[in-house]
Design a protein around this motif. Sequence first.
Motif, PDB file in Angstrom:
ATOM      1  N   ASN A  36       0.810  -1.230   0.000  1.00 38.98           N
ATOM      2  CA  ASN A  36       0.000   0.000   0.000  1.00 38.98           C
ATOM      3  C   ASN A  36       0.840   1.276   0.000  1.00 38.98           C
ATOM      4  O   ASN A  36       0.660   2.142  -0.854  1.00 38.98           O
ATOM      5  CB  ASN A  36      -0.915   0.048   1.222  1.00 38.98           C
ATOM      6  CG  ASN A  36      -2.187  -0.742   1.069  1.00 38.98           C
ATOM      7  OD1 ASN A  36      -2.403  -1.428   0.083  1.00 38.98           O
ATOM      8  ND2 ASN A  36      -3.034  -0.665   2.077  1.00 38.98           N
ATOM      9  N   ASP A  37       1.709   1.408   0.993  1.00 36.42           N
ATOM     10  CA  ASP A  37       2.443   2.671   1.160  1.00 36.42           C
ATOM     11  C   ASP A  37       3.349   2.958  -0.030  1.00 36.42           C
ATOM     12  O   ASP A  37       3.396   4.087  -0.527  1.00 36.42           O
ATOM     13  CB  ASP A  37       3.258   2.659   2.453  1.00 36.42           C
ATOM     14  CG  ASP A  37       2.401   2.791   3.705  1.00 36.42           C
ATOM     15  OD1 ASP A  37       1.179   3.000   3.588  1.00 36.42           O
ATOM     16  OD2 ASP A  37       2.973   2.670   4.804  1.00 36.42           O
ATOM     17  N   GLU A  55      -8.297  -0.502  10.903  1.00 36.51           N
ATOM     18  CA  GLU A  55      -7.271  -0.544  11.946  1.00 36.51           C
ATOM     19  C   GLU A  55      -6.196  -1.583  11.656  1.00 36.51           C
ATOM     20  O   GLU A  55      -5.081  -1.491  12.179  1.00 36.51           O
ATOM     21  CB  GLU A  55      -7.903  -0.809  13.307  1.00 36.51           C
ATOM     22  CG  GLU A  55      -8.683   0.372  13.831  1.00 36.51           C
ATOM     23  CD  GLU A  55      -9.225   0.133  15.234  1.00 36.51           C
ATOM     24  OE1 GLU A  55      -8.643  -0.682  15.984  1.00 36.51           O
ATOM     25  OE2 GLU A  55     -10.237   0.762  15.559  1.00 36.51           O
ATOM     26  N   MET A  56      -6.499  -2.566  10.830  1.00 33.58           N
ATOM     27  CA  MET A  56      -5.527  -3.607  10.512  1.00 33.58           C
ATOM     28  C   MET A  56      -4.324  -3.040   9.755  1.00 33.58           C
ATOM     29  O   MET A  56      -3.226  -3.595   9.831  1.00 33.58           O
ATOM     30  CB  MET A  56      -6.193  -4.722   9.695  1.00 33.58           C
ATOM     31  CG  MET A  56      -7.264  -5.468  10.471  1.00 33.58           C
ATOM     32  SD  MET A  56      -8.213  -6.600   9.445  1.00 33.58           S
ATOM     33  CE  MET A  56      -7.062  -7.949   9.294  1.00 33.58           C
ATOM     34  N   LEU A  57      -4.515  -1.943   9.040  1.00 31.57           N
ATOM     35  CA  LEU A  57      -3.408  -1.363   8.278  1.00 31.57           C
ATOM     36  C   LEU A  57      -2.289  -0.887   9.189  1.00 31.57           C
ATOM     37  O   LEU A  57      -1.112  -1.024   8.863  1.00 31.57           O
ATOM     38  CB  LEU A  57      -3.896  -0.200   7.416  1.00 31.57           C
ATOM     39  CG  LEU A  57      -4.917  -0.521   6.334  1.00 31.57           C
ATOM     40  CD1 LEU A  57      -5.300   0.746   5.591  1.00 31.57           C
ATOM     41  CD2 LEU A  57      -4.396  -1.584   5.395  1.00 31.57           C
ATOM     42  N   THR A  58      -2.625  -0.340  10.312  1.00 24.65           N
ATOM     43  CA  THR A  58      -1.636   0.275  11.197  1.00 24.65           C
ATOM     44  C   THR A  58      -1.195  -0.649  12.329  1.00 24.65           C
ATOM     45  O   THR A  58      -0.388  -0.247  13.166  1.00 24.65           O
ATOM     46  CB  THR A  58      -2.198   1.582  11.798  1.00 24.65           C
ATOM     47  OG1 THR A  58      -3.391   1.287  12.531  1.00 24.65           O
ATOM     48  CG2 THR A  58      -2.499   2.593  10.697  1.00 24.65           C
ATOM     49  N   SER A  59      -1.685  -1.867  12.352  1.00 26.80           N
ATOM     50  CA  SER A  59      -1.386  -2.801  13.442  1.00 26.80           C
ATOM     51  C   SER A  59      -0.795  -4.097  12.917  1.00 26.80           C
ATOM     52  O   SER A  59      -1.462  -4.851  12.196  1.00 26.80           O
ATOM     53  CB  SER A  59      -2.682  -3.109  14.213  1.00 26.80           C
ATOM     54  OG  SER A  59      -2.488  -4.215  15.079  1.00 26.80           O
ATOM     55  N   SER A  60       0.452  -4.375  13.296  1.00 27.50           N
ATOM     56  CA  SER A  60       1.078  -5.630  12.863  1.00 27.50           C
ATOM     57  C   SER A  60       0.378  -6.835  13.489  1.00 27.50           C
ATOM     58  O   SER A  60       0.365  -7.918  12.910  1.00 27.50           O
ATOM     59  CB  SER A  60       2.565  -5.639  13.211  1.00 27.50           C
ATOM     60  OG  SER A  60       2.760  -5.484  14.596  1.00 27.50           O
ATOM     61  N   LEU A  72       4.687  -5.225  10.212  1.00 27.38           N
ATOM     62  CA  LEU A  72       4.174  -4.375   9.142  1.00 27.38           C
ATOM     63  C   LEU A  72       3.123  -3.433   9.708  1.00 27.38           C
ATOM     64  O   LEU A  72       2.019  -3.852  10.066  1.00 27.38           O
ATOM     65  CB  LEU A  72       3.556  -5.224   8.021  1.00 27.38           C
ATOM     66  CG  LEU A  72       2.951  -4.446   6.862  1.00 27.38           C
ATOM     67  CD1 LEU A  72       4.059  -3.744   6.067  1.00 27.38           C
ATOM     68  CD2 LEU A  72       2.147  -5.372   5.962  1.00 27.38           C
ATOM     69  N   ALA A  73       3.481  -2.179   9.820  1.00 30.50           N
ATOM     70  CA  ALA A  73       2.546  -1.144  10.260  1.00 30.50           C
ATOM     71  C   ALA A  73       2.539  -0.076   9.185  1.00 30.50           C
ATOM     72  O   ALA A  73       3.544   0.589   8.954  1.00 30.50           O
ATOM     73  CB  ALA A  73       2.953  -0.572  11.603  1.00 30.50           C
ATOM     74  N   LEU A  74       1.430   0.062   8.499  1.00 34.48           N
ATOM     75  CA  LEU A  74       1.291   0.976   7.372  1.00 34.48           C
ATOM     76  C   LEU A  74       0.607   2.266   7.785  1.00 34.48           C
ATOM     77  O   LEU A  74       0.062   2.375   8.884  1.00 34.48           O
ATOM     78  CB  LEU A  74       0.488   0.298   6.263  1.00 34.48           C
ATOM     79  CG  LEU A  74       1.074  -1.002   5.727  1.00 34.48           C
ATOM     80  CD1 LEU A  74       0.043  -1.746   4.905  1.00 34.48           C
ATOM     81  CD2 LEU A  74       2.327  -0.734   4.924  1.00 34.48           C
ATOM     82  N   LYS A  75       0.587   3.202   6.877  1.00 38.87           N
ATOM     83  CA  LYS A  75      -0.160   4.438   7.092  1.00 38.87           C
ATOM     84  C   LYS A  75      -1.654   4.122   7.054  1.00 38.87           C
ATOM     85  O   LYS A  75      -2.074   3.159   6.402  1.00 38.87           O
ATOM     86  CB  LYS A  75       0.184   5.451   6.004  1.00 38.87           C
ATOM     87  CG  LYS A  75       1.611   5.921   6.059  1.00 38.87           C
ATOM     88  CD  LYS A  75       1.905   6.883   4.931  1.00 38.87           C
ATOM     89  CE  LYS A  75       3.365   7.296   4.969  1.00 38.87           C
ATOM     90  NZ  LYS A  75       3.733   8.131   3.816  1.00 38.87           N
ATOM     91  N   PRO A  76      -2.463   4.930   7.708  1.00 40.26           N
ATOM     92  CA  PRO A  76      -3.913   4.701   7.674  1.00 40.26           C
ATOM     93  C   PRO A  76      -4.473   4.885   6.261  1.00 40.26           C
ATOM     94  O   PRO A  76      -3.855   5.527   5.410  1.00 40.26           O
ATOM     95  CB  PRO A  76      -4.479   5.788   8.596  1.00 40.26           C
ATOM     96  CG  PRO A  76      -3.326   6.383   9.308  1.00 40.26           C
ATOM     97  CD  PRO A  76      -2.090   6.071   8.531  1.00 40.26           C
TER      98      PRO A  76
END
Length: 99
Positions: A36-37, A55-60, A72-76
């Motif tokens: 994504n990022d 919320e799954m995008l920002t939470s490994s 893996l912690a992505l931007k919202p």
Amino acid sequence: DPGGDVPRILQELNKQGLKLKYIVNTHGHYDHVAGNDQLREATGAEVLIHSLDAEMLTSSRGNLSLLMGFNLALKPADRTLAEGDILRLGEIELKVLHT
């Protein structure tokens, strides 16, 4: 769902002469969102995901990458989706169905 291989995705977009408007994640598991990022940065496309998975995008832990041994912690997401939302791409309309 850009789970990976972003260079290949970009190559195909360029080959086809396409401009990416949306990165639509069907759900938030790492193998569907890992790119994504990088793809958003390269194209300026908006990341969209259902509100219940956002919320799954920002939470490994949430995207299950932690269970696979990486963090893996992505931007919202830029925008969340809900049942009945419509995405317009030129003359094409895509309706969101929550399954």
